[in-house]
Design an enzyme around this catalytic site. Structure first.
Site, short mmCIF file in Angstrom:
data_model
loop_
_atom_site.label_atom_id
_atom_site.label_comp_id
_atom_site.label_asym_id
_atom_site.label_seq_id
_atom_site.Cartn_x
_atom_site.Cartn_y
_atom_site.Cartn_z
N HIS A 129 -9.46 -2.62 2.47
CA HIS A 129 -8.58 -2.67 1.27
C HIS A 129 -8.94 -4.18 0.66
O HIS A 129 -9.30 -5.18 1.56
CB HIS A 129 -6.96 -2.72 1.62
CG HIS A 129 -6.52 -1.23 1.91
ND1 HIS A 129 -5.72 -0.68 1.03
CD2 HIS A 129 -6.91 -0.73 2.95
CE1 HIS A 129 -5.42 0.44 1.68
NE2 HIS A 129 -6.16 0.62 2.90
N HIS B 43 -33.28 11.95 -0.77
CA HIS B 43 -34.30 10.86 -0.53
C HIS B 43 -35.22 10.76 0.38
O HIS B 43 -35.98 9.79 0.75
CB HIS B 43 -33.36 9.52 -0.20
CG HIS B 43 -32.08 9.65 -1.35
ND1 HIS B 43 -30.97 9.83 -0.83
CD2 HIS B 43 -31.61 9.08 -2.19
CE1 HIS B 43 -29.92 9.62 -1.65
NE2 HIS B 43 -30.56 9.08 -2.60
N ASP C 129 1.04 -1.11 0.07
CA ASP C 129 -0.03 0.13 -0.08
C ASP C 129 0.81 1.16 0.06
O ASP C 129 1.52 1.49 0.94
CB ASP C 129 -1.05 -0.11 1.33
CG ASP C 129 -1.92 1.32 1.37
OD1 ASP C 129 -1.82 1.96 0.45
OD2 ASP C 129 -2.45 1.45 2.54
N CYS D 144 -32.70 14.02 4.60
CA CYS D 144 -31.97 14.51 3.50
C CYS D 144 -32.87 14.78 2.31
O CYS D 144 -33.84 14.31 2.26
CB CYS D 144 -30.95 13.58 3.06
SG CYS D 144 -31.87 11.82 2.29
#
Length: 626
Positions: free
Chosen positions: A327, A576, A198, A573
């Site tokens: 990851h 939505h 990484d 929100c």
């Protein structure tokens, strides 16, 4: 003429995996054991980053597995925020750790890449850097180098630096600058270099989900691309070389925003290689390590935390714990890799670590420790006997008084008298050595051996230091012991002023031996009734219990009211019309610790109506968009 037989060199495929585990202890727990975790990859060399292990935390269940040799590097710095951070580990699958011809087993290994951790000597090509700079670079446990004869493998965890953190930006730039010098020196010697891990760098806009027009102008991205063959460098980005047109090929996603669901991430985990191929033909035109030996390279997306079919976060998935790293692993398969000469595992192997293997003790050190323990034990015994002698002397002196003076009387209020210390434990350990003293005490069997109000100074045993007893400093006086008793009247206090110190001492001894029990006819009723309100206390306890239950009910009702108020205050929100989720600013700055609300849906492309709509509102201010 008979030819001398030559040793047959076996050609075996080699699989290398790189994986940022985001905590090795968590991944081992997720898979049940380290062996289970390693075996799922079916790889020959497995490189982990961000193990988050300090050196003193290394245990066999975290770094030792059957059939694998491991090489680890842990953070050595005490800087704030860097303790128990980063860390890398390389695991090599081998049939034997000794006299092996396997390529997976390294012929040499080193922690760090500057040379100052294990050898205290800088590597060639790093002469222009100061020693303090090199030591600081390797102090965070970000690299393990293993030499596999055919190639030198760097397992890296690159530093992360925010755009406004000048100190970490400087550290990151120096980290890669020194690293580049080391690579160039190895390549100049004709070695092949593999870099996996990484690196915390997404080189191009294709490797980032939300890249802006200036994305590729970043100094670290420019440095990364300058190292590649396409820009005149020496390294090949193996994944991009194998998949030049693949988009949305990401290896890291934000775990806090659920970005895995819409594959909204970046590709910062890489496999780079540099150097010639292994073929020995004279005409090597058109040959390269990539074309001759790299069979495939890809991302293991099956290790992602969120998988298709999982409950979405805004439909009840917030309470579901997703196991796994943020990851995904990347791997590379090599072919036509010959065996190497017989060799043993390097000394850096985790099997030789003191916290794993233990430390060999010599006979001299063993006897020395035992002798010290014997001295400590003898000093304890000698000091115990000296305390006992003082106790016996004080007791025998007090027992010479007539028993007429030992009658129960009112407790003395004289401040010069104090409770005496009883050495029951010391006496019980010396029964065999104090037979002559027991004969002297037969006339007074109920009397305890006590010290005077001014104890005798004791001389500690030679070579030892006796620690002071805290109990002597915190001893209560007779007045403080009896002053809270409601049964003590004024007459008792007046009569006790005429008592002598010896009578007070005898009183204390009688109380300690239980001779002041209610069944004793000689004891005064006033002294026996220390708590005349004992019956009413039980009633008070019942009342207290009912009060506690009432308070609990009130607290529960109040908490429900607060929860309902908080639920009503949560905004919805605009994209939505769904309740938002609350977050807290964790980044240091003017807004640190401040609460805000965002859309509850997972982060994703703006073009996707199912993804996060970008709604944002401070908990104590008017709503605004990001």
């Amino acid at each position: 003429m008979q030819q001398t037989p030559t040793r047959l060199l076996m050609e075996n495929p080699i699989k290398i995996v790189s994986y940022n585990v985001n905590g090795l202890r968590q991944r081992v727990s997720q898979f049940g054991s380290l062996s289970n975790l390693l075996n799922t990859f079916d790889a020959d060399i497995i490189c982990f980053q961000e193990t988050k292990l300090r050196r003193q935390e290394l245990t066999s269940d975290l770094v030792i597995a059957d059939g694998y040799e491991s090489f680890v590097s842990c953070t050595r710095t005490n800087n704030k925020g860097r303790i128990g951070y980063s860390g890398v580990a390389t695991f090599c699958r081998v049939k034997s750790a000794f006299l092996s011809t396997e390529v997976a087993l390294p012929v040499a290994a080193e922690e760090g890449f500057t040379g100052f951790i294990d050898r205290c000597r800088r590597k060639e090509g790093l002469e222009e850097f100061e020693k303090d700079e090199l030591v600081k670079i390797d102090s965070e446990g970000r690299c393990v180098v293993t030499d596999h004869d055919h190639f030198v493998l760097f397992n890296l965890y690159g530093p992360r630096a925010a755009h406004d953190d000048t100190e970490r930006i400087e550290f990151k730039m120096k980290f890669f600058k020194i690293l580049q010098k080391r690579w160039e020196n190895l390549l100049h010697e004709g070695r092949r270099v593999f870099v996996v891990g990484d690196l915390n760098i997404a080189p191009t806009a294709m490797d980032r989900c939300d890249a802006d027009p200036d994305f590729e102008k970043n100094e670290f991205r420019r440095w990364f691309r300058s190292m590649l063959v396409l820009s005149g460098g020496l390294f090949v980005d193996v994944f991009r070389a194998k998949h030049p047109d693949r988009r949305e090929a990401y290896t890291c996603w934000s775990s806090s925003t659920g970005a895995e669901q819409f594959n909204f991430g970046s590709r910062i985990d890489h496999i780079l290689c540099a150097g010639p191929c292994l073929h020995q033909e004279h005409d090597l035109q058109g040959h390269s390590f990539l074309s001759c030996h790299v069979k495939e390279c890809d991302i293991l997306t099956e290790y992602k935390r969120w998988k298709p079919g999982d409950t979405t976060r805004w439909k009840g998935g917030w309470g579901i714990k997703l196991e796994g790293s943020d990851h995904a692993p990347v791997y590379m398969s090599l072919e036509e890799i010959h065996d190497i000469p017989r060799h043993n595992t390097p000394p850096l192997s985790a099997r030789y670590l003191p916290m794993i293997h233990g430390v060999q003790q010599t006979l001299v050190t063993f006897l020395t420790k035992r002798q010290g323990a014997t001295q400590i034990q003898s000093s304890k015994i000698s000091s115990s006997f000296s305390d006992g002698d003082a106790t016996v002397k004080a007791c025998s002196k007090s027992m010479k008084r007539s028993f007429n003076e030992c009658s129960i009387s009112h407790p003395s209020t004289s401040p010069s008298c104090s409770l005496t210390e009883v050495f029951d434990s010391a006496i019980s350990k010396r029964d065999e050595n104090s037979k002559d003293l027991t004969d002297e005490n037969q006339g007074c069997p109920d009397t305890k051996m006590i010290l005077q109000s001014q104890p005798t100074k004791l001389v500690p045993a030679e070579g030892t230091k006796k620690l002071p007893r805290k109990s002597r400093c915190s001893q209560l006086s007779l007045r403080s012991f009896f002053q809270k008793s409601p049964s003590l009247g004024t007459d008792a206090e007046n009569s006790s002023t005429n008592a002598s110190p010896s009578q007070a001492e005898s009183n204390t001894s009688s109380y300690l031996n239980g001779s002041h029990a209610p069944g004793n006819k000689s004891s005064s009723p006033k002294h026996c009734q220390l708590n005349p309100n004992a019956g009413s206390q039980d009633q008070d306890k019942g009342n207290d219990g009912s009060l506690e239950r009432e308070k609990t009910k009130v607290a529960l009702l109040e908490w429900k009211r607060i929860q309902q108020l908080m639920q009503n205050s949560i905004p919805v929100c605009k994209g939505h019309k769904e309740p938002c989720v609350a977050r807290i600013v964790k980044k240091p700055g003017p807004s640190f610790g401040r609460r805000f609300f965002v859309c509850s849906r997972a982060e994703g492309p703006v073009s996707n109506p199912e993804a996060n709509c970008g709604y944002f509102k401070w908990a104590s201010s008017k709503s605004q968009h990001k």
